[in-house]
Scaffold this motif. Sequence first.
Motif, PDB file in Angstrom:
ATOM      1  N   MET A 145       5.099 -55.969 -40.766  1.00  0.00           N
ATOM      2  CA  MET A 145       4.350 -55.986 -42.128  1.00  0.00           C
ATOM      3  C   MET A 145       4.655 -53.932 -41.768  1.00  0.00           C
ATOM      4  SD  MET A 145       0.606 -55.097 -41.915  1.00  0.00           S
ATOM      5  CE  MET A 145       0.118 -54.302 -40.415  1.00  0.00           C
ATOM      6  N   THR A 146       4.946 -53.510 -41.926  1.00  0.00           N
ATOM      7  CA  THR A 146       5.478 -52.210 -42.820  1.00  0.00           C
ATOM      8  C   THR A 146       4.494 -50.768 -42.126  1.00  0.00           C
ATOM      9  OG1 THR A 146       6.816 -52.822 -44.477  1.00  0.00           O
ATOM     10  CG2 THR A 146       6.591 -50.286 -44.243  1.00  0.00           C
ATOM     11  N   GLN A 147       4.526 -50.153 -41.616  1.00  0.00           N
ATOM     12  CA  GLN A 147       3.691 -48.878 -41.322  1.00  0.00           C
ATOM     13  C   GLN A 147       3.596 -47.927 -42.478  1.00  0.00           C
ATOM     14  OE1 GLN A 147       1.570 -49.347 -39.195  1.00  0.00           O
ATOM     15  NE2 GLN A 147       1.091 -47.100 -38.717  1.00  0.00           N
ATOM     16  N   HIS A 148       2.453 -48.203 -43.940  1.00  0.00           N
ATOM     17  CA  HIS A 148       2.444 -47.343 -44.400  1.00  0.00           C
ATOM     18  C   HIS A 148       1.581 -46.302 -44.396  1.00  0.00           C
ATOM     19  CE1 HIS A 148       4.788 -50.468 -47.384  1.00  0.00           C
ATOM     20  NE2 HIS A 148       3.574 -51.077 -46.354  1.00  0.00           N
ATOM     21  N   LEU A 149       0.700 -46.420 -43.132  1.00  0.00           N
ATOM     22  CA  LEU A 149      -0.196 -45.249 -42.991  1.00  0.00           C
ATOM     23  C   LEU A 149      -0.279 -45.852 -41.731  1.00  0.00           C
ATOM     24  CD1 LEU A 149      -2.981 -46.286 -45.787  1.00  0.00           C
ATOM     25  CD2 LEU A 149      -2.084 -44.500 -45.486  1.00  0.00           C
ATOM     26  N   THR A 150       0.025 -44.005 -41.204  1.00  0.00           N
ATOM     27  CA  THR A 150      -0.550 -43.633 -39.517  1.00  0.00           C
ATOM     28  C   THR A 150      -1.967 -43.847 -39.233  1.00  0.00           C
ATOM     29  OG1 THR A 150      -0.141 -41.607 -39.651  1.00  0.00           O
ATOM     30  CG2 THR A 150       1.744 -42.731 -39.201  1.00  0.00           C
ATOM     31  N   GLU A 151      -2.429 -43.851 -38.310  1.00  0.00           N
ATOM     32  CA  GLU A 151      -4.134 -43.759 -37.317  1.00  0.00           C
ATOM     33  C   GLU A 151      -3.778 -42.296 -38.287  1.00  0.00           C
ATOM     34  OE1 GLU A 151      -4.878 -44.543 -33.791  1.00  0.00           O
ATOM     35  OE2 GLU A 151      -4.096 -46.839 -33.618  1.00  0.00           O
ATOM     36  N   ARG A 152      -3.031 -41.394 -37.607  1.00  0.00           N
ATOM     37  CA  ARG A 152      -3.317 -40.029 -38.594  1.00  0.00           C
ATOM     38  C   ARG A 152      -4.064 -40.101 -39.670  1.00  0.00           C
ATOM     39  NH1 ARG A 152      -0.187 -34.317 -38.229  1.00  0.00           N
ATOM     40  NH2 ARG A 152      -1.478 -32.758 -38.952  1.00  0.00           N
ATOM     41  N   ASP A 153      -3.194 -41.241 -40.564  1.00  0.00           N
ATOM     42  CA  ASP A 153      -3.677 -41.137 -42.429  1.00  0.00           C
ATOM     43  C   ASP A 153      -4.708 -41.418 -42.372  1.00  0.00           C
ATOM     44  OD1 ASP A 153      -1.076 -40.041 -43.361  1.00  0.00           O
ATOM     45  OD2 ASP A 153      -0.206 -42.250 -43.047  1.00  0.00           O
ATOM     46  N   VAL A 154      -5.345 -42.308 -41.425  1.00  0.00           N
ATOM     47  CA  VAL A 154      -6.644 -42.992 -41.911  1.00  0.00           C
ATOM     48  C   VAL A 154      -8.002 -42.167 -40.706  1.00  0.00           C
ATOM     49  CG1 VAL A 154      -8.563 -45.429 -40.666  1.00  0.00           C
ATOM     50  CG2 VAL A 154      -6.072 -45.160 -41.332  1.00  0.00           C
ATOM     51  N   ARG A 155      -7.679 -41.388 -40.140  1.00  0.00           N
ATOM     52  CA  ARG A 155      -8.963 -40.647 -39.718  1.00  0.00           C
ATOM     53  C   ARG A 155      -8.902 -39.667 -41.118  1.00  0.00           C
ATOM     54  NH1 ARG A 155      -5.332 -40.482 -35.359  1.00  0.00           N
ATOM     55  NH2 ARG A 155      -6.478 -41.881 -33.548  1.00  0.00           N
ATOM     56  N   GLY A 156      -7.861 -38.828 -41.434  1.00  0.00           N
ATOM     57  CA  GLY A 156      -7.856 -37.894 -42.767  1.00  0.00           C
ATOM     58  C   GLY A 156      -9.135 -38.469 -43.755  1.00  0.00           C
ATOM     59  N   ILE A 157      -8.097 -40.473 -43.799  1.00  0.00           N
ATOM     60  CA  ILE A 157      -9.242 -40.183 -44.914  1.00  0.00           C
ATOM     61  C   ILE A 157     -10.817 -40.560 -45.043  1.00  0.00           C
ATOM     62  CG2 ILE A 157      -9.074 -43.075 -46.256  1.00  0.00           C
ATOM     63  CD1 ILE A 157      -6.220 -43.304 -46.302  1.00  0.00           C
ATOM     64  N   ALA A 158     -11.081 -41.335 -43.260  1.00  0.00           N
ATOM     65  CA  ALA A 158     -12.215 -41.338 -43.100  1.00  0.00           C
ATOM     66  C   ALA A 158     -12.923 -39.712 -43.286  1.00  0.00           C
ATOM     67  CB  ALA A 158     -12.736 -41.958 -42.375  1.00  0.00           C
ATOM     68  N   GLU A 159     -12.679 -38.552 -42.987  1.00  0.00           N
ATOM     69  CA  GLU A 159     -13.370 -38.049 -42.456  1.00  0.00           C
ATOM     70  C   GLU A 159     -13.125 -37.438 -43.756  1.00  0.00           C
ATOM     71  OE1 GLU A 159     -12.122 -33.596 -41.128  1.00  0.00           O
ATOM     72  OE2 GLU A 159     -10.780 -34.545 -40.349  1.00  0.00           O
ATOM     73  N   TYR A 160     -12.370 -37.466 -45.277  1.00  0.00           N
ATOM     74  CA  TYR A 160     -12.843 -37.342 -46.710  1.00  0.00           C
ATOM     75  C   TYR A 160     -13.516 -37.806 -46.777  1.00  0.00           C
ATOM     76  CZ  TYR A 160     -11.227 -36.337 -51.159  1.00  0.00           C
ATOM     77  OH  TYR A 160     -11.547 -36.175 -52.385  1.00  0.00           O
ATOM     78  N   ALA A 161     -13.355 -39.294 -46.530  1.00  0.00           N
ATOM     79  CA  ALA A 161     -14.564 -39.995 -47.778  1.00  0.00           C
ATOM     80  C   ALA A 161     -15.943 -40.152 -46.766  1.00  0.00           C
ATOM     81  CB  ALA A 161     -14.246 -41.435 -47.680  1.00  0.00           C
TER      82      ALA A 161
END
Length: 103
Positions: free
Chosen positions: A1-17
């Motif tokens: 599986m390719t790593q498209h998003l990092t945990e940092r990306d997910v944290r940013g998305i969660a914070e934004y939402a």
Amino acid sequence: MTQHLTERDVRGIAEYARIGLTEDEVSQMTVDLNAIIDSLEPITQYDLEGVEPTFHPIGSLSNVMREDVEMPGVSQDVALENAPKQQDECFLIPSILGEGGDR
């Protein structure tokens, strides 16, 4: 599986939402979102040469709203006729803050 998003990306998305995620949830969400992105990979296999982009699925539809037409409103007497309580031509409702009683 390719790593498209990092945990940092997910944290940013969660914070934004404005979604609170624990560290375990961030890790799992990273795996899940990368799997979702991987599942969309077959779309890239389509030959889209010469296909014009579509900006709206219904074509040239520009406004689906009706015209804003002024219509007569409801009179105050009609609006108040079924009110359980009224005072000074206003609805009288139970207080939900403070000392209680009707307001």
